[in-house]
Design a protein around this motif. Structure first.
Motif, PDB file in Angstrom:
ATOM      1  N   PRO A  82      45.124  34.561  62.125  1.00 12.69           N
ATOM      2  CA  PRO A  82      46.035  34.173  61.039  1.00 12.69           C
ATOM      3  C   PRO A  82      45.338  33.581  59.817  1.00 12.69           C
ATOM      4  O   PRO A  82      45.952  33.506  58.742  1.00 12.69           O
ATOM      5  N   ASP A  83      44.085  33.157  59.980  1.00 13.26           N
ATOM      6  CA  ASP A  83      43.376  32.536  58.856  1.00 13.26           C
ATOM      7  C   ASP A  83      42.413  33.482  58.158  1.00 13.26           C
ATOM      8  O   ASP A  83      41.690  33.067  57.248  1.00 13.26           O
ATOM      9  N   VAL A  84      42.358  34.727  58.590  1.00  8.69           N
ATOM     10  CA  VAL A  84      41.484  35.722  57.951  1.00  8.69           C
ATOM     11  C   VAL A  84      42.364  36.860  57.456  1.00  8.69           C
ATOM     12  O   VAL A  84      42.948  37.598  58.254  1.00  8.69           O
ATOM     13  N   VAL A  85      42.475  36.980  56.148  1.00  9.90           N
ATOM     14  CA  VAL A  85      43.376  37.944  55.515  1.00  9.90           C
ATOM     15  C   VAL A  85      42.559  38.966  54.742  1.00  9.90           C
ATOM     16  O   VAL A  85      41.673  38.593  53.954  1.00  9.90           O
ATOM     17  N   THR A  86      42.815  40.244  54.964  1.00 13.50           N
ATOM     18  CA  THR A  86      42.139  41.308  54.226  1.00 13.50           C
ATOM     19  C   THR A  86      43.137  42.035  53.341  1.00 13.50           C
ATOM     20  O   THR A  86      44.144  42.543  53.832  1.00 13.50           O
ATOM     21  N   LEU A  87      42.869  42.032  52.047  1.00 11.36           N
ATOM     22  CA  LEU A  87      43.704  42.763  51.097  1.00 11.36           C
ATOM     23  C   LEU A  87      43.155  44.172  50.964  1.00 11.36           C
ATOM     24  O   LEU A  87      42.003  44.362  50.558  1.00 11.36           O
ATOM     25  N   VAL A  88      43.961  45.159  51.295  1.00 17.71           N
ATOM     26  CA  VAL A  88      43.515  46.546  51.289  1.00 17.71           C
ATOM     27  C   VAL A  88      44.299  47.346  50.254  1.00 17.71           C
ATOM     28  O   VAL A  88      45.371  46.934  49.798  1.00 17.71           O
ATOM     29  N   ARG A  89      43.766  48.484  49.903  1.00 15.70           N
ATOM     30  CA  ARG A  89      44.440  49.378  48.955  1.00 15.70           C
ATOM     31  C   ARG A  89      45.664  49.996  49.592  1.00 15.70           C
ATOM     32  O   ARG A  89      45.664  50.311  50.781  1.00 15.70           O
ATOM     33  N   GLU A  90      46.703  50.170  48.788  1.00 17.83           N
ATOM     34  CA  GLU A  90      47.978  50.656  49.306  1.00 17.83           C
ATOM     35  C   GLU A  90      48.519  51.791  48.455  1.00 17.83           C
ATOM     36  O   GLU A  90      48.197  51.903  47.268  1.00 17.83           O
ATOM     37  N   GLY A  91      49.366  52.614  49.078  1.00 19.82           N
ATOM     38  CA  GLY A  91      50.117  53.626  48.367  1.00 19.82           C
ATOM     39  C   GLY A  91      49.278  54.781  47.861  1.00 19.82           C
ATOM     40  O   GLY A  91      48.060  54.837  48.036  1.00 19.82           O
ATOM     41  N   ALA A  92      49.946  55.718  47.220  1.00 23.23           N
ATOM     42  CA  ALA A  92      49.268  56.899  46.694  1.00 23.23           C
ATOM     43  C   ALA A  92      48.258  56.531  45.624  1.00 23.23           C
ATOM     44  O   ALA A  92      47.235  57.200  45.458  1.00 23.23           O
ATOM     45  N   ALA A  93      48.525  55.441  44.870  1.00 17.43           N
ATOM     46  CA  ALA A  93      47.605  55.020  43.809  1.00 17.43           C
ATOM     47  C   ALA A  93      46.389  54.287  44.349  1.00 17.43           C
ATOM     48  O   ALA A  93      45.425  54.065  43.620  1.00 17.43           O
ATOM     49  N   VAL A  96      45.489  47.483  45.044  1.00 15.51           N
ATOM     50  CA  VAL A  96      45.950  46.238  45.653  1.00 15.51           C
ATOM     51  C   VAL A  96      46.999  45.664  44.707  1.00 15.51           C
ATOM     52  O   VAL A  96      46.670  45.179  43.633  1.00 15.51           O
ATOM     53  N   PRO A  97      48.277  45.727  45.060  1.00 16.87           N
ATOM     54  CA  PRO A  97      49.335  45.326  44.135  1.00 16.87           C
ATOM     55  C   PRO A  97      49.476  43.812  44.027  1.00 16.87           C
ATOM     56  O   PRO A  97      49.000  43.055  44.877  1.00 16.87           O
ATOM     57  N   ILE A  98      50.164  43.371  42.983  1.00 11.02           N
ATOM     58  CA  ILE A  98      50.403  41.950  42.770  1.00 11.02           C
ATOM     59  C   ILE A  98      51.156  41.345  43.947  1.00 11.02           C
ATOM     60  O   ILE A  98      50.920  40.181  44.319  1.00 11.02           O
ATOM     61  N   GLU A  99      52.042  42.123  44.584  1.00 10.01           N
ATOM     62  CA  GLU A  99      52.803  41.600  45.716  1.00 10.01           C
ATOM     63  C   GLU A  99      51.888  41.172  46.857  1.00 10.01           C
ATOM     64  O   GLU A  99      52.168  40.183  47.548  1.00 10.01           O
ATOM     65  N   SER A 100      50.799  41.900  47.060  1.00  4.85           N
ATOM     66  CA  SER A 100      49.860  41.531  48.131  1.00  4.85           C
ATOM     67  C   SER A 100      49.216  40.188  47.843  1.00  4.85           C
ATOM     68  O   SER A 100      49.052  39.356  48.745  1.00  4.85           O
ATOM     69  N   VAL A 101      48.821  39.970  46.589  1.00  2.00           N
ATOM     70  CA  VAL A 101      48.206  38.691  46.227  1.00  2.00           C
ATOM     71  C   VAL A 101      49.223  37.556  46.351  1.00  2.00           C
ATOM     72  O   VAL A 101      48.922  36.475  46.865  1.00  2.00           O
ATOM     73  N   GLU A 125      38.260  46.267  48.279  1.00  2.00           N
ATOM     74  CA  GLU A 125      37.649  46.859  47.082  1.00  2.00           C
ATOM     75  C   GLU A 125      38.254  46.158  45.866  1.00  2.00           C
ATOM     76  O   GLU A 125      39.395  46.437  45.492  1.00  2.00           O
ATOM     77  N   ALA A 126      37.481  45.266  45.284  1.00  2.00           N
ATOM     78  CA  ALA A 126      38.011  44.400  44.232  1.00  2.00           C
ATOM     79  C   ALA A 126      38.419  45.172  42.974  1.00  2.00           C
ATOM     80  O   ALA A 126      39.318  44.745  42.251  1.00  2.00           O
TER      81      ALA A 126
END
Length: 289
Positions: A82-93, A96-101, A125-126
């Motif tokens: 629960p303390d390690v979060v990975t933001l990944v690319r989403e959707g056809a585009a 990393v959307p604002i909603e993820s952040v 991928e920043a």
């Protein structure tokens, strides 16, 4: 990893790292290994050096004393800490959307860690951060909270906002376990063929033996298999088949989870592939209908 371990030993871990390197560099793998080192219950500062267990193995108990990972490292390796979060690319585009952040970072950043000593936020991928997401993340980096670490991974650091780069400590990686461009053509062909076979839905009983028999090729085969599945996922997403994209992405994640034990912790290649194949059997096939 030596540079990162020195920072941990000297208690000089910054609030944000920028991991950069060429395609194939183990950026996310290193970020996960760093999270394990910071959270490990058995060897703090190092992290457990065992591979995650195959389904059904072990008792899932607390700070294990046998050959398996401690609970914290096992959860991180499996992507469920629960303390390690990975933001990944989403959707056809593939952004990393604002909603993820907002949902995965800003909503959590004000609270203390649930189980470990620190929260770790990894950005796969920043450069895929949508502009609003990058700006929201920048505000957090400008006023870093305590007991939190950000690790931004990218193969194109020059494409990031200068203000984001300036607030991160840069760590550069070489190509890692991926085969170099000038690798022997026969070896490259063999790795690609085995990677394609591992990326498939059905696996021959001899596959783990054939992958492990060439010393040093197991990690590149894992990368080749994950890349093949990522390409399949991207193609499916572009075609609007999101279910196939999801299944291919899930199998790619399972394969990449074994890259750290093999490439960094020197897990036994054949046992690792056997365990991986057992895990893949539990996942939906990409072509299942």
């Amino acid at each position: 990893m030596a540079q990162l371990r020195r920072s941990i030993e000297r208690d000089r871990v910054p609030h944000a790292y920028l991991f950069s390197g060429p395609p194939g560099a183990p950026l996310v793998d290193a970020a996960i290994a760093l999270a394990m080192a910071l959270s490990c219950q058995r060897t703090p500062g190092e992290g457990c050096d065992a591979a995650p267990e195959a389904p059904g193995e072990g008792d899932g108990g607390g700070d294990r004393g046998d050959g398996g990972m401690c609970v914290a490292c096992g959860k991180i390796a499996s992507g469920i800490h629960p303390d390690v979060v990975t933001l990944v690319r989403e959707g056809a585009a593939q952004i990393v959307p604002i909603e993820s952040v907002r949902n995965q970072v800003i909503a959590r950043i004000g609270f203390p860690p649930h189980e470990g000593p620190i929260r770790v936020f990894i950005v796969e991928e920043a450069t895929a951060l949508a502009p609003p997401a990058a700006n929201a993340l920048l505000k957090t980096l400008e006023e870093p909270p305590g007991r939190a670490l950000f690790v931004l991974c990218t193969t194109a650091p020059d494409q990031l906002l200068p203000t984001i780069r300036s607030r991160c400590q840069r760590v550069r990686f070489a190509a890692g376990s991926a085969l170099p461009a000038d690798a022997d053509p026969g070896r490259a062909e063999r790795v690609a063929a085995l990677g394609a076979e591992l990326a498939g839905d059905v696996h021959d009983r001899s596959l783990s033996t054939r992958i492990a028999e060439a010393k040093g090729d197991t990690a590149p085969v894992l990368v080749a298999a994950a890349r093949a599945l990522h390409l399949r996922a991207h193609a499916a997403a572009r075609a609007g088949d999101l279910e196939v994209a999801r299944r291919a992405g899930s199998r790619a994640q399972a394969i990449l989870a074994w890259h750290i034990p093999v490439a960094i912790h020197n897990a036994n290649p054949q046992l690792a592939i056997d365990a991986l194949i057992a895990q893949l059997r539990e996942l939906p096939e990409v072509d299942a209908r």
